[in-house]
Design a protein around this motif. Structure first.
Motif, PDB file in Angstrom:
ATOM      1  N   LEU A 146       1.456   3.594  -3.198  1.00 31.81           N
ATOM      2  CA  LEU A 146       0.470   4.359  -3.619  1.00 31.81           C
ATOM      3  C   LEU A 146       0.689   5.769  -3.430  1.00 31.81           C
ATOM      4  CD1 LEU A 146      -2.861   2.464  -2.290  1.00 31.81           C
ATOM      5  CD2 LEU A 146      -2.154   2.777  -4.750  1.00 31.81           C
ATOM      6  N   PHE A 147       1.283   6.036  -2.299  1.00 31.10           N
ATOM      7  CA  PHE A 147       1.637   7.433  -1.767  1.00 31.10           C
ATOM      8  C   PHE A 147       2.509   8.376  -2.902  1.00 31.10           C
ATOM      9  CE2 PHE A 147       3.486  10.980   0.457  1.00 31.10           C
ATOM     10  CZ  PHE A 147       2.176  11.912   0.667  1.00 31.10           C
TER      11      PHE A 147
ATOM     12  N   ALA B 104       0.790  -1.193  -0.016  1.00 30.38           N
ATOM     13  CA  ALA B 104      -0.005  -0.107  -0.111  1.00 30.38           C
ATOM     14  C   ALA B 104       0.837   1.087   0.160  1.00 30.38           C
ATOM     15  CB  ALA B 104      -0.926  -0.358   1.278  1.00 30.38           C
ATOM     16  N   LEU B 105       1.890   1.103   0.468  1.00 27.17           N
ATOM     17  CA  LEU B 105       2.942   2.134   0.727  1.00 27.17           C
ATOM     18  C   LEU B 105       3.284   2.833  -0.616  1.00 27.17           C
ATOM     19  CD1 LEU B 105       3.720   3.717   3.259  1.00 27.17           C
ATOM     20  CD2 LEU B 105       6.046   2.317   3.164  1.00 27.17           C
TER      21      LEU B 105
END
Lengths: 313, 297
Positions: free
Chosen positions: A292-293, A289-290
């Motif tokens: 995505l930023f 998920a990291l």
């Protein structure tokens, strides 16, 4: 998209009033901002930090204790072909959707600002895809794309594009599944883009358009040389919303395909959810998920740069 | 430009030509509007038909899916109300949405005003900071937020949504409201302060009413975001009684491989229509708000 800030020279009297209010104004500014800032720190900044920490740990659903694990989760993600597939899919999903959302949104906005009877009903019908909770509308599409009973297939059979008893299996084949997921997503977000673009169209001063008409400019010429440049910032805003909603969305994928067939429609956010919640591998999910930023940040900065350049021109 | 005399015949021909062109344009507009409506609402119209179909009608690939091949039946729609917690889900979505919107306004409106008007040296960076928050998506935060939710004892409770959803709505609302508030002329609040209101009074009495279309835009937008939210509920809430429609309806109407299709379609239409109806009531204000804030720089 306000960048320019016209400041009028304050008259001496106002200047004086401002000065006597100044310290109170400072306190007021803090008072006004404090709730939002505290809330955001508590429920976004700290969890964001926690998510980064998870990515470097071995936390899982079964063993919630925090132990440092270094780069293991990233190494595992990079070794996993599904990760690369999701990353690629995320870009395809976002890029293609964004183009169609903005193009169709512009067309739809042009229709909706025209004058005709029954406009209220048409607007109501047009809003439906965006205002309906995405999980529910996706379920409707799940049946529309069903492997046996799909009404779309029925139409194709009726017009002779498909043979008797044949089916497209929209969600079963990799390329077709991706197309379906993108189509549903575009369908859902076009109304939002249209509404934002309508705001831009409504704001164009009538006299400019009419002056061009008097000067003999045709529809397309006016569209290309007046309307589009004037609504460019709003187009960028709708593109930005489209990009953010698409990049981070997993609802359509989750409901329609669960990332399948064979991870052909898996995107980063659905893959992170699959690993982190379904699979209980919190650390692994957080590492995915990291990503995505920074990607989202790059897209947003890029779009805002374009807006600024247009506004400076 | 020299004005040329036009004969009556020429004028009539010209008028006919313009009438023809006008009629063609009108037909074009109506065709485009109908196509647009079908493109967007087609699936819902079809859902509404399907909701009243008998099983034997629906599960036959030969049957025309757009008409009733057998008599319509209300059974599947009543099933939704009698055998599932649909009304509870709808109620949960509604009250969570209303509460979240209220919290959002309470937090975002003053913050946006402070950033837009009370010129502090740090308001620029802070504004950018809040915009960046909007770029941290739920799909990145749900894992750690589920820890937070467990930590405050709200797991499996509808209140977890009230706690967490403002993380989605506050940043975007602040960002939008900043634009709307900047569009309110400064003279208005200065006049109010000259008239004896405090800064706070000027904000509440003069600025807020003028920014009203923008505020309506934010309310409608925030409610829609809240009603559509999917990831957090899916991750945080598992007892059906606490769920909103987005997770509750699929949980109770998809059992393993068995889909209660007609009831699912009925639920979709029943949820979709009221939200779109209300949104449509405020659409002009929404657009006015966007125009005020986003277009005028």
């Amino acid at each position: 998209m306000t960048v320019t800030d016209q400041r009028v020279e304050p008259t001496p009297v106002k200047e004086l009033a401002r000065r006597t209010l100044a310290d109170r104004e400072g306190a007021l500014a803090w008072l006004f901002l404090l709730p939002s800032v505290v809330y955001i720190i508590a429920l976004v900044a700290i969890p964001f930090g926690l998510a980064i920490a998870f990515a470097f740990s071995d936390v899982s659903a079964g063993d919630p204790s925090f132990d440092w694990a270094g780069m293991v989760n990233f190494a595992r993600a990079f070794d996993d072909p599904v990760f690369w597939r999701s990353l690629g899919n995320t870009f395809v999903f976002t890029g293609v959707s964004m183009v169609f959302i903005v193009l169709l949104g512009k067309v739809l906005a042009n229709i909706l600002v025209a004058d005709f009877r029954g406009k209220w009903v048409v607007r109501f019908l047009v809003l439906l895809p965006w205002t309906t909770p995405v999980a529910l509308s996706s379920i409707s599409w799940l049946w529309l794309l069903d492997s046996i009973y799909s009404p779309i297939d029925w139409v194709l059979r009726a017009v002779g594009l498909l043979g008797k008893g044949e089916n497209m299996v929209w969600l079963g084949e990799p390329g077709l599944a991706m197309t379906s997921v993108i189509a549903v997503h575009v369908w859902r977000l076009v109304p939002l883009a249209a509404v934002i673009l309508m705001a831009g169209l409504v704001a164009i001063p009538r006299d400019i358009d009419e002056a061009a008409k008097v000067d003999g400019a045709g529809y397309w010429r006016r569209m290309l040389e007046i309307t589009i440049p004037l609504v460019a910032p709003v187009i960028a805003v709708s593109a930005l919303f489209g990009a953010i909603f698409t990049f981070t969305d997993m609802a359509v994928v989750r409901v329609l395909t669960r990332g399948g067939p064979n991870d052909a429609t898996q995107v980063l956010s659905s893959w992170a959810f699959y690993r982190g919640i379904d699979g209980g591998d919190v650390a692994g999910g957080a590492a995915v998920a990291l990503f995505l930023f920074p990607l989202l940040l790059a897209v947003a900065v890029g779009i805002l740069r374009v807006v600024r350049r247009i506004e400076v021109d | 430009m020299a004005i040329q005399p036009v004969t009556a015949e020429q004028a009539a021909a010209l008028r006919r030509r313009y009438t023809r062109r006008h009629v063609a344009a009108r037909v074009g507009v109506y065709l485009a509007a109908i196509l647009a409506a079908l493109f967007c609402a087609g699936p819902f119209i079809w859902s509404a038909i399907t909701a009243f179909k008998q099983n034997r009608d629906l599960y036959n690939p030969e049957n025309n899916p757009f008409v009733f091949n057998r008599p319509a039946t209300p059974d599947h729609v009543t099933y939704l109300f009698t055998d599932t917690s649909f009304l509870t889900f709808a109620w949960n979505t509604l009250w969570v949405g209303v509460l979240v919107v209220l919290i959002t306004l309470l937090f975002a409106l003053p913050a946006a005003y402070a950033l837009a008007r009370l010129d502090r040296p740090w308001s620029g960076p802070l504004g950018i900071g809040i915009f960046l928050v909007y770029l941290i998506p739920p799909s990145l935060l749900f894992l750690s937020l589920s820890r937070v939710v467990v930590g405050v004892g709200l797991q499996d409770s509808t209140w977890s949504m009230v706690l967490v959803y403002p993380t989605i709505t506050i940043p975007v609302s602040v960002w939008l409201l900043m634009g709307f508030l900047r569009a309110v002329p400064k003279d208005v609040e200065e006049q109010a302060m000259v008239d004896g209101h405090s800064r706070l009074g000027a904000f509440l009495r003069a600025v807020v009413p003028l920014a009203f279309p923008g505020i309506v835009a934010v309310v409608v937008f925030a409610f829609t975001l809240t009603a559509s939210e999917f990831i957090y509920t899916l991750a945080f809430v598992s007892p059906p009684g606490q769920m909103p429609v987005s997770t509750g309806v699929p949980t109770q109407l998809i059992r393993g491989d068995v889909f209660f299709w007609q009831s699912l379609q009925a639920a979709t239409v029943l949820v979709a229509v009221p939200i779109a109806f209300v949104f449509n009531l405020f659409l002009d204000r929404f657009i006015a708000g966007f125009t005020q804030g986003a277009v005028k720089g």
